[in-house]
Design a protein around this motif. Structure first.
Motif, short mmCIF file in Angstrom:
data_model
loop_
_atom_site.label_atom_id
_atom_site.label_comp_id
_atom_site.label_asym_id
_atom_site.label_seq_id
_atom_site.Cartn_x
_atom_site.Cartn_y
_atom_site.Cartn_z
N MET A 29 -25.52 29.57 9.72
CA MET A 29 -26.65 28.81 10.24
C MET A 29 -26.18 27.42 10.71
O MET A 29 -26.62 26.92 11.73
CB MET A 29 -27.75 28.64 9.19
CG MET A 29 -28.39 29.94 8.73
SD MET A 29 -29.36 30.76 10.00
CE MET A 29 -28.31 32.17 10.32
N ARG A 30 -25.29 26.82 9.96
CA ARG A 30 -24.79 25.49 10.31
C ARG A 30 -24.07 25.52 11.65
O ARG A 30 -24.18 24.60 12.44
CB ARG A 30 -23.91 25.00 9.17
CG ARG A 30 -22.67 24.32 9.49
CD ARG A 30 -21.87 23.87 8.29
NE ARG A 30 -22.39 24.37 7.02
CZ ARG A 30 -21.68 24.54 5.92
NH1 ARG A 30 -20.42 24.25 5.90
NH2 ARG A 30 -22.23 25.00 4.83
N ASP A 31 -23.33 26.61 11.93
CA ASP A 31 -22.62 26.72 13.20
C ASP A 31 -23.58 26.93 14.37
O ASP A 31 -23.38 26.37 15.45
CB ASP A 31 -21.59 27.84 13.14
CG ASP A 31 -20.50 27.57 12.11
OD1 ASP A 31 -20.19 26.38 11.86
OD2 ASP A 31 -19.97 28.54 11.54
N ILE A 32 -24.63 27.72 14.14
CA ILE A 32 -25.65 27.90 15.18
C ILE A 32 -26.32 26.56 15.48
O ILE A 32 -26.51 26.20 16.64
CB ILE A 32 -26.70 28.95 14.78
CG1 ILE A 32 -26.07 30.34 14.66
CG2 ILE A 32 -27.85 28.98 15.78
CD1 ILE A 32 -27.01 31.39 14.11
N ALA A 33 -26.66 25.83 14.43
CA ALA A 33 -27.32 24.53 14.61
C ALA A 33 -26.46 23.62 15.47
O ALA A 33 -26.96 22.95 16.38
CB ALA A 33 -27.59 23.89 13.25
N GLU A 34 -25.18 23.63 15.22
CA GLU A 34 -24.27 22.79 15.99
C GLU A 34 -24.19 23.26 17.45
O GLU A 34 -24.23 22.45 18.37
CB GLU A 34 -22.89 22.83 15.35
CG GLU A 34 -21.95 21.77 15.86
CD GLU A 34 -20.67 21.73 15.05
OE1 GLU A 34 -19.61 21.91 15.66
OE2 GLU A 34 -20.74 21.54 13.82
N GLN A 35 -24.11 24.57 17.66
CA GLN A 35 -24.03 25.12 19.02
C GLN A 35 -25.28 24.82 19.83
O GLN A 35 -25.21 24.46 21.00
CB GLN A 35 -23.84 26.64 18.97
CG GLN A 35 -22.51 27.10 18.44
CD GLN A 35 -22.50 28.60 18.16
OE1 GLN A 35 -23.46 29.31 18.46
NE2 GLN A 35 -21.43 29.08 17.59
N VAL A 36 -26.44 24.99 19.20
CA VAL A 36 -27.72 24.86 19.90
C VAL A 36 -28.15 23.39 20.00
O VAL A 36 -28.85 23.02 20.94
CB VAL A 36 -28.80 25.72 19.21
CG1 VAL A 36 -30.16 25.53 19.87
CG2 VAL A 36 -28.41 27.20 19.24
N GLY A 37 -27.73 22.60 19.04
CA GLY A 37 -28.12 21.19 19.05
C GLY A 37 -29.43 20.93 18.34
O GLY A 37 -30.20 20.05 18.72
N ILE A 38 -29.69 21.73 17.28
CA ILE A 38 -30.90 21.57 16.47
C ILE A 38 -30.48 21.53 15.01
O ILE A 38 -29.31 21.72 14.68
CB ILE A 38 -31.92 22.71 16.73
CG1 ILE A 38 -31.32 24.08 16.42
CG2 ILE A 38 -32.41 22.65 18.17
CD1 ILE A 38 -32.27 25.25 16.60
N THR A 39 -31.44 21.29 14.12
CA THR A 39 -31.12 21.22 12.70
C THR A 39 -30.91 22.61 12.12
O THR A 39 -31.40 23.62 12.66
CB THR A 39 -32.24 20.52 11.91
OG1 THR A 39 -33.42 21.34 11.96
CG2 THR A 39 -32.52 19.13 12.46
N GLU A 40 -30.21 22.65 11.00
CA GLU A 40 -30.00 23.92 10.31
C GLU A 40 -31.33 24.49 9.85
O GLU A 40 -31.55 25.71 9.90
CB GLU A 40 -29.07 23.69 9.12
CG GLU A 40 -28.57 24.96 8.50
CD GLU A 40 -27.48 24.72 7.46
OE1 GLU A 40 -27.29 25.62 6.62
OE2 GLU A 40 -26.83 23.65 7.49
N ARG A 41 -32.25 23.64 9.43
CA ARG A 41 -33.58 24.10 9.00
C ARG A 41 -34.32 24.74 10.17
O ARG A 41 -34.99 25.77 10.02
CB ARG A 41 -34.39 22.93 8.42
CG ARG A 41 -35.77 23.31 7.98
CD ARG A 41 -35.72 24.25 6.78
NE ARG A 41 -37.07 24.67 6.46
CZ ARG A 41 -37.42 25.92 6.21
NH1 ARG A 41 -36.52 26.87 6.20
NH2 ARG A 41 -38.65 26.23 5.94
N ALA A 42 -34.21 24.16 11.36
CA ALA A 42 -34.84 24.75 12.54
C ALA A 42 -34.25 26.11 12.84
O ALA A 42 -34.98 27.06 13.19
CB ALA A 42 -34.69 23.82 13.75
N VAL A 43 -32.94 26.26 12.68
CA VAL A 43 -32.30 27.56 12.89
C VAL A 43 -32.84 28.57 11.90
O VAL A 43 -33.17 29.71 12.26
CB VAL A 43 -30.76 27.46 12.78
CG1 VAL A 43 -30.12 28.85 12.80
CG2 VAL A 43 -30.19 26.60 13.88
#
Length: 99
Positions: A29-43
């Motif tokens: 989830m942390r990697d997706i958050a970084e890729q997308v540019g949103i918070t881990e909670r949003a992911v």
């Protein structure tokens, strides 16, 4: 981290998360958050939405999760309801259909 361009994009955050999961079923989830540019909670909330709607299946593998995108699901909006998710993903991923 890739910084998203300013302004609007053609895909929503839900679309970006779906692409990330399709590209790497074992992604954190942390990697997706970084890729997308949103918070881990949003992911986490988006993944829950995608699971609840039947677009993503989650499987527990040890201490991690593995995600499978359900390719036969169709887009939700009436303008794209005829398009299966697999056709979209073939356009934006490097999978067997998206060279």
């Amino acid at each position: 981290m890739t910084t998203p361009p300013p302004g609007w994009t053609f895909l929503s955050n839900h679309g970006h998360v779906l692409v990330s999961l399709a590209a790497d079923p074992d992604v954190r989830m942390r990697d997706i958050a970084e890729q997308v540019g949103i918070t881990e909670r949003a992911v986490q909330m988006i993944v829950a939405d995608l699971e609840d709607a039947g677009y993503v299946l989650r499987e527990r593998v040890g201490r991690r999760n593995r995600y499978t995108v359900v390719p036969g699901r169709r887009f939700r909006h009436p303008l794209e309801a005829h398009v299966p998710v697999s056709a979209f993903l073939a356009l934006v991923t490097d999978g067997p259909d998206g060279d």
